[in-house]
Design a protein around this motif. Sequence first.
Motif, mmCIF file in Angstrom:
data_model
loop_
_atom_site.group_PDB
_atom_site.id
_atom_site.type_symbol
_atom_site.label_atom_id
_atom_site.label_comp_id
_atom_site.label_asym_id
_atom_site.label_seq_id
_atom_site.Cartn_x
_atom_site.Cartn_y
_atom_site.Cartn_z
ATOM 1 N N GLY A 121 -48.909 0.389 36.056
ATOM 2 C CA GLY A 121 -48.756 -0.915 36.678
ATOM 3 C C GLY A 121 -49.846 -1.890 36.275
ATOM 4 N N VAL A 122 -50.990 -1.358 35.865
ATOM 5 C CA VAL A 122 -52.117 -2.198 35.452
ATOM 6 C C VAL A 122 -52.148 -2.368 33.936
ATOM 7 C CG1 VAL A 122 -54.628 -2.414 35.447
ATOM 8 C CG2 VAL A 122 -53.452 -1.492 37.463
ATOM 9 N N ALA A 123 -51.891 -1.271 33.202
ATOM 10 C CA ALA A 123 -51.991 -1.304 31.733
ATOM 11 C C ALA A 123 -50.762 -0.633 31.115
ATOM 12 C CB ALA A 123 -53.269 -0.626 31.281
ATOM 13 N N PRO A 124 -49.590 -1.269 31.171
ATOM 14 C CA PRO A 124 -48.393 -0.637 30.619
ATOM 15 C C PRO A 124 -48.467 -0.428 29.109
ATOM 16 C CG PRO A 124 -47.966 -2.918 31.251
ATOM 17 C CD PRO A 124 -49.303 -2.575 31.782
ATOM 18 N N ASP A 125 -49.110 -1.329 28.368
ATOM 19 C CA ASP A 125 -49.198 -1.175 26.912
ATOM 20 C C ASP A 125 -49.988 0.080 26.544
ATOM 21 O OD1 ASP A 125 -47.776 -3.537 26.462
ATOM 22 O OD2 ASP A 125 -49.591 -4.734 26.698
ATOM 23 N N ARG A 126 -51.066 0.329 27.259
ATOM 24 C CA ARG A 126 -51.864 1.528 26.995
ATOM 25 C C ARG A 126 -51.059 2.793 27.307
ATOM 26 N NH1 ARG A 126 -57.610 2.191 29.975
ATOM 27 N NH2 ARG A 126 -56.186 2.215 31.765
ATOM 28 N N ALA A 127 -50.286 2.769 28.395
ATOM 29 C CA ALA A 127 -49.439 3.916 28.716
ATOM 30 C C ALA A 127 -48.393 4.145 27.637
ATOM 31 C CB ALA A 127 -48.768 3.691 30.066
ATOM 32 N N ALA A 128 -47.807 3.061 27.116
ATOM 33 C CA ALA A 128 -46.786 3.197 26.076
ATOM 34 C C ALA A 128 -47.377 3.827 24.822
ATOM 35 C CB ALA A 128 -46.183 1.828 25.767
ATOM 36 N N ARG A 129 -48.570 3.420 24.431
ATOM 37 C CA ARG A 129 -49.193 3.982 23.225
ATOM 38 C C ARG A 129 -49.491 5.470 23.412
ATOM 39 N NH1 ARG A 129 -51.837 -1.093 23.344
ATOM 40 N NH2 ARG A 129 -53.683 -0.180 24.346
ATOM 41 N N SER A 130 -49.933 5.847 24.593
ATOM 42 C CA SER A 130 -50.223 7.264 24.848
ATOM 43 C C SER A 130 -48.948 8.094 24.820
ATOM 44 C CB SER A 130 -50.922 7.423 26.200
ATOM 45 O OG SER A 130 -52.188 6.792 26.190
ATOM 46 N N LEU A 131 -47.883 7.538 25.329
ATOM 47 C CA LEU A 131 -46.593 8.240 25.285
ATOM 48 C C LEU A 131 -46.125 8.399 23.844
ATOM 49 C CD1 LEU A 131 -44.877 6.462 28.307
ATOM 50 C CD2 LEU A 131 -45.372 8.911 28.180
ATOM 51 N N GLU A 132 -46.315 7.385 23.029
ATOM 52 C CA GLU A 132 -45.942 7.480 21.615
ATOM 53 C C GLU A 132 -46.712 8.605 20.924
ATOM 54 O OE1 GLU A 132 -46.632 3.724 19.838
ATOM 55 O OE2 GLU A 132 -44.905 2.745 20.789
ATOM 56 N N ARG A 133 -48.016 8.694 21.188
ATOM 57 C CA ARG A 133 -48.826 9.738 20.571
ATOM 58 C C ARG A 133 -48.392 11.125 21.046
ATOM 59 N NH1 ARG A 133 -52.953 5.715 21.069
ATOM 60 N NH2 ARG A 133 -53.593 6.480 23.111
ATOM 61 N N ARG B 257 -40.919 3.330 24.252
ATOM 62 C CA ARG B 257 -40.290 2.076 23.818
ATOM 63 C C ARG B 257 -39.898 1.218 25.017
ATOM 64 N NH1 ARG B 257 -37.912 5.708 20.127
ATOM 65 N NH2 ARG B 257 -36.061 5.901 21.449
ATOM 66 N N GLN B 258 -39.343 1.861 26.034
ATOM 67 C CA GLN B 258 -38.875 1.114 27.207
ATOM 68 C C GLN B 258 -40.055 0.491 27.966
ATOM 69 O OE1 GLN B 258 -35.567 1.041 28.703
ATOM 70 N NE2 GLN B 258 -34.511 2.872 27.995
ATOM 71 N N VAL B 259 -41.159 1.247 28.079
ATOM 72 C CA VAL B 259 -42.330 0.710 28.779
ATOM 73 C C VAL B 259 -42.913 -0.460 28.000
ATOM 74 C CG1 VAL B 259 -44.688 1.209 29.531
ATOM 75 C CG2 VAL B 259 -42.872 2.861 29.978
ATOM 76 N N ALA B 260 -43.009 -0.298 26.703
ATOM 77 C CA ALA B 260 -43.589 -1.366 25.872
ATOM 78 C C ALA B 260 -42.762 -2.646 25.939
ATOM 79 C CB ALA B 260 -43.715 -0.885 24.430
ATOM 80 N N SER B 261 -41.445 -2.506 25.913
ATOM 81 C CA SER B 261 -40.593 -3.697 25.908
ATOM 82 C C SER B 261 -40.423 -4.310 27.294
ATOM 83 C CB SER B 261 -39.214 -3.350 25.327
ATOM 84 O OG SER B 261 -38.593 -2.338 26.101
ATOM 85 N N ASN B 262 -40.854 -3.607 28.344
ATOM 86 C CA ASN B 262 -40.745 -4.126 29.706
ATOM 87 C C ASN B 262 -42.107 -4.148 30.395
ATOM 88 O OD1 ASN B 262 -37.652 -4.374 30.401
ATOM 89 N ND2 ASN B 262 -37.874 -2.449 29.262
ATOM 90 N N ALA B 263 -43.149 -4.434 29.605
ATOM 91 C CA ALA B 263 -44.508 -4.432 30.155
ATOM 92 C C ALA B 263 -44.660 -5.434 31.290
ATOM 93 C CB ALA B 263 -45.509 -4.726 29.036
ATOM 94 N N SER B 264 -43.990 -6.593 31.195
ATOM 95 C CA SER B 264 -44.120 -7.608 32.242
ATOM 96 C C SER B 264 -43.563 -7.116 33.566
ATOM 97 C CB SER B 264 -43.400 -8.889 31.820
ATOM 98 O OG SER B 264 -42.011 -8.641 31.621
ATOM 99 N N PHE B 265 -42.529 -6.283 33.526
ATOM 100 C CA PHE B 265 -41.950 -5.729 34.741
ATOM 101 C C PHE B 265 -42.952 -4.818 35.438
ATOM 102 C CE2 PHE B 265 -39.508 -2.585 37.129
ATOM 103 C CZ PHE B 265 -38.584 -3.366 37.786
ATOM 104 N N PHE B 266 -43.623 -3.965 34.659
ATOM 105 C CA PHE B 266 -44.608 -3.051 35.247
ATOM 106 C C PHE B 266 -45.813 -3.820 35.786
ATOM 107 C CE2 PHE B 266 -42.125 -0.193 32.625
ATOM 108 C CZ PHE B 266 -42.039 0.944 33.418
#
Length: 613
Positions: free
Chosen positions: A566-578, A597-606
């Motif tokens: 909820g605070v850093a969705p982009d960082r969570a998405a990168r960790s999931l990719e790895r 992919r879904q988290v990265a493309s919906n970062a504003s929602f999180f």
Amino acid sequence: MSILERAEALGFDLPRLRYGLRTALAAFLALLAAWALGLEHPQWAAMTVWAASQPVRGMLVEKSLFRAAGTAVGVAAGLLLMLASDGQTAILVVGLALWVGLCAGAGNVLRGFMSYGTILAGFSAAMVTLLSTAHHDSILLLGYDRLMTVLVGVFVALLVGLIFTPASAGDYETSASRLTGRLLDEMARPPAERSLGEQKAILSEAALIEEALDPHAAGSLNARRAAHAVRALVLALVSGLLWLRGPEAQRIDGEARGRLGEGAALDAARYPEVAAVLQAIGIAVDGLGNRPVAEPHMRPPVVLHRDWRGARAAAIRASATMLAIGLVWVLTGWEAVPYVLLGTSVMITIFSTFDDPAGILKAVFAGQVFGAIAALACRWLLWPLADSELTMLLMMAPFIVSGAFVLSNRRTMPAAPDYAMVFLLLSQPVLPLSGSFGQSVSTALAVVAGPLIALAAFRLIYPIDPARRLQALIAAMVRELEEMARGDAQIRGDRWRMRLNHRLLRLVRWVEKTRKGDIPAFEGSFAVLALGSAIARLRDLQSQSDLDPGASRAARVALARSATVGVAPDRAARSLERAAARLGATGDAELIANAARQVASNASFFRLAGAAA
């Protein structure tokens, strides 16, 4: 132009006018019956009719039941408060504030008419304690009078309602079955031919059906079982829509799609996700119409969203408001304050469950003002001419009937219940008449102050409005994922998924109600569900002893980053990719990569969830 056409042109809804006239008739009959039984406050029976009346038979039966039960509990609580306080105002205020707050909080967690009955228990205690402060020696009689008038009102409302009201509110089983067919058709299409617009339409209709189920379930065990089956089905349909957003739906072959169109089972080893969806849909369909379930041990769970934070806010708001008003009473001893407390106890509790309490309270205030004016007119213009209490009751009839016209006009409809209730609350048909005009006006002003005080409370103490409710729901969805990632929430079967499915349906309705087109409810909610599936799988992988150390470390980091999505969705998405890359070309990697992919493309929602925290 005919009379009916003129009425419609003036904004009157004729079917609702008939319903209003039935309710007014029942209210007047309850008033007469309570007076004939010698009850001290016969107008309370008429108030009960207005409160319990419903346009559908099942809703009428269940609301009447919970009104009677809630009143009985509230009367008992009120009597205990009076005995415990022993005439000490400060103790009474504190006890009543805590009780009203407790009932408000519980009412915001429960659903349907059970919520109504719980809230009613709160302000029923207020009615017993606050209207009996001047007659402490007769509180048992007042409690008896309150309970009996409610039972008379419930009985009359049921009698009239069962004769005139229809039995059903709608055939949601058929609607849900048709929606299932539409979803299966969409799932059977080739990926390039699937329609995002159709998927959104299916989700919107499923959300509408789910929202209507609680009233539909009222009145009988069969209706409740049918509503449970429909809810299980629409929650399973959400899982089907999620599958359409995942990688498995992109690689399903033509033969499997043909079997999907027929509703047949698929090879679970090859297509495990869609096989699970079809199984859940099939079991739910078997439950429709009270048909026997083929595999009862595999019945999909129905887990609903509960707004615990909103309930806590409602409890604190109600208690704090009651304590503030009670402090004025303790310090000043002003005899009108109990009426202020009584009106506020109703407003601050029952409207805490509404979508937009502050918005509806404006109409409530208008209704109460006109109800108070009607009560003053009846008391000071008509009742001085009465030569008996029966004549006084007959003089009240035009005012009671006028409530039906207020109820049936589209412009005045929101104010109608409070118009009728305040008129009756302020009208005590007893001879000889007592009190002065100034006292009557003072009491009326104290009663109608309730909506204004509640309005201020809803805006100042844990402010609530549709936009905030929407954001709080998003926060609840994301917060559960973060708890799952941290290991604070147990992942038992599909319970978390069903709860998220239900929250998605609720979110869609909130977005539609608030017209928040800038919030990607469809895409964002499915990103939440995709991330939930990934978190559940990562937790499972971590428990496996043969997992590669590098993959285990990547999974651990991905879970840690997901705990702050909820605070850093982009960082969570990168960790999931790895983590997906570490797992190689496996179904697990595909699932986790899709979540990334879904988290990265919906970062504003999180981030909306992070802003609400």
